[in-house]
Design an enzyme around this catalytic site. Structure first.
Site, PDB file in Angstrom:
ATOM      1  N   LYS A  45      31.140  39.844  52.523  1.00 53.02           N
ATOM      2  CA  LYS A  45      30.361  40.005  51.294  1.00 53.02           C
ATOM      3  C   LYS A  45      30.212  38.639  50.628  1.00 53.02           C
ATOM      4  O   LYS A  45      31.212  37.966  50.343  1.00 53.02           O
ATOM      5  CB  LYS A  45      31.102  40.985  50.375  1.00 53.02           C
ATOM      6  CG  LYS A  45      30.235  41.692  49.377  1.00 53.02           C
ATOM      7  CD  LYS A  45      31.036  42.809  48.702  1.00 53.02           C
ATOM      8  CE  LYS A  45      30.233  43.558  47.693  1.00 53.02           C
ATOM      9  NZ  LYS A  45      31.065  44.515  46.954  1.00 53.02           N
TER      10      LYS A  45
HETATM   11  O1  G3P Z   1      30.899  46.818  44.208  1.00 51.20           O
HETATM   12  C1  G3P Z   1      30.095  46.307  43.219  1.00 51.20           C
HETATM   13  C2  G3P Z   1      29.582  47.280  42.199  1.00 51.20           C
HETATM   14  O2  G3P Z   1      29.439  48.537  42.759  1.00 51.20           O
HETATM   15  C3  G3P Z   1      30.274  47.241  40.892  1.00 51.20           C
HETATM   16  O3  G3P Z   1      30.062  48.383  40.106  1.00 51.20           O
HETATM   17  O4  G3P Z   1      30.493  49.817  38.139  1.00 51.20           O
HETATM   18  O5  G3P Z   1      31.561  47.524  38.277  1.00 51.20           O
HETATM   19  O6  G3P Z   1      29.128  47.767  37.858  1.00 51.20           O
HETATM   20  P1  G3P Z   1      30.326  48.366  38.513  1.00 51.20           P
END
Ligand code: G3P
Length: 218
Positions: free
Chosen positions: A87
């Protein structure tokens, strides 16, 4: 559409995998920290544990922000296990690193994507997955789903094989809207995946069926 779970929590990963519909796992440094997993060797061991728990792609994020660092970290991560996808953040050196890995046949997930232009660059560099963060766009009163539509159109126009991995998915409607638009993958917490199961008419219907069955057996 593929379903990934977005967590580093092993019990959530096990539970989602037991449903039989899980295709992979995404993690990030914040999700690791949330589980108390810190330090390079602990993080690497955790990736290995995740790979043992599931069949499917497991995204492992580099910490470096320069080309050389990303290449060195990414090669190490990719060498850990065949399921690992490296990633890489959407920055200038990240695009160079994605191109480098693509030329070497190492799979990548371009993360922190917030515009269609970024997604176009990631596809041109040969990213396996591109991760638009729809929930974080919604958080700032911008339409995250509109971004998925724009990327879908661009990728279809040119036949890019990069898969749209809708990330920062927060709830059931995000999943359903991504499915309608044609995202290739969603990554979501267990709560959103299990939320797809729920409907009050299913619950009341089942309760009635069981009550009626029991009447006949008295
Ligand atoms: O993995 C990255 C992403 O899904 C993060 O999600 O909820 O922290 O914006 P969030």
């Amino acid at each position: 559409m593929k379903f990934f779970i977005d967590t580093a929590n092993l019990s959530d990963i096990k539970e989602a995998y037991a449903l039989g519909v899980l295709d992979g796992v995404t993690t990030n440094p914040s999700l690791m920290a949330k589980e108390g997993i810190t330090g390079e060797s602990n993080i690497i061991n955790h990736y290995l544990k995740i790979c043992e728990l599931v069949d499917g792609d497991v995204s492992a994020e580099v910490i470096s922000t320069n080309f050389e660092g990303m290449v060195s970290e990414g090669e190490k991560l990719a060498g850990l296990h065949p399921q690992i996808v490296v990633k890489i953040p959407m920055i200038k050196d990240g695009i160079k690193a994605i191109k480098y890995f693509s030329d070497k046949g190492i799979r990548t997930n371009c993360t922190l994507v917030f515009s269609a232009g970024q997604a176009l660059l990631a596809a041109k560099a040969g990213a396996t997955y591109v991760s638009p963060f729809i929930g974080r766009l919604d958080d700032i009163s911008t339409d995250g789903l509109k971004l998925i539509e724009e990327i879908r159109l661009i990728y279809d126009n040119y036949g890019y094989e990069t898969q749209i991995l809708a990330a920062s998915v927060r709830h059931v409607m995000h999943i359903m809207n991504c499915a309608q638009i044609g995202a290739d993958v969603i990554t979501a917490p267990l709560s959103a995946i299990e939320g797809l199961l729920k409907h009050p008419l299913t619950d009341s219907g089942l309760a009635t069926f069981l009550a009626d069955y029991n009447k006949g057996n008295k």
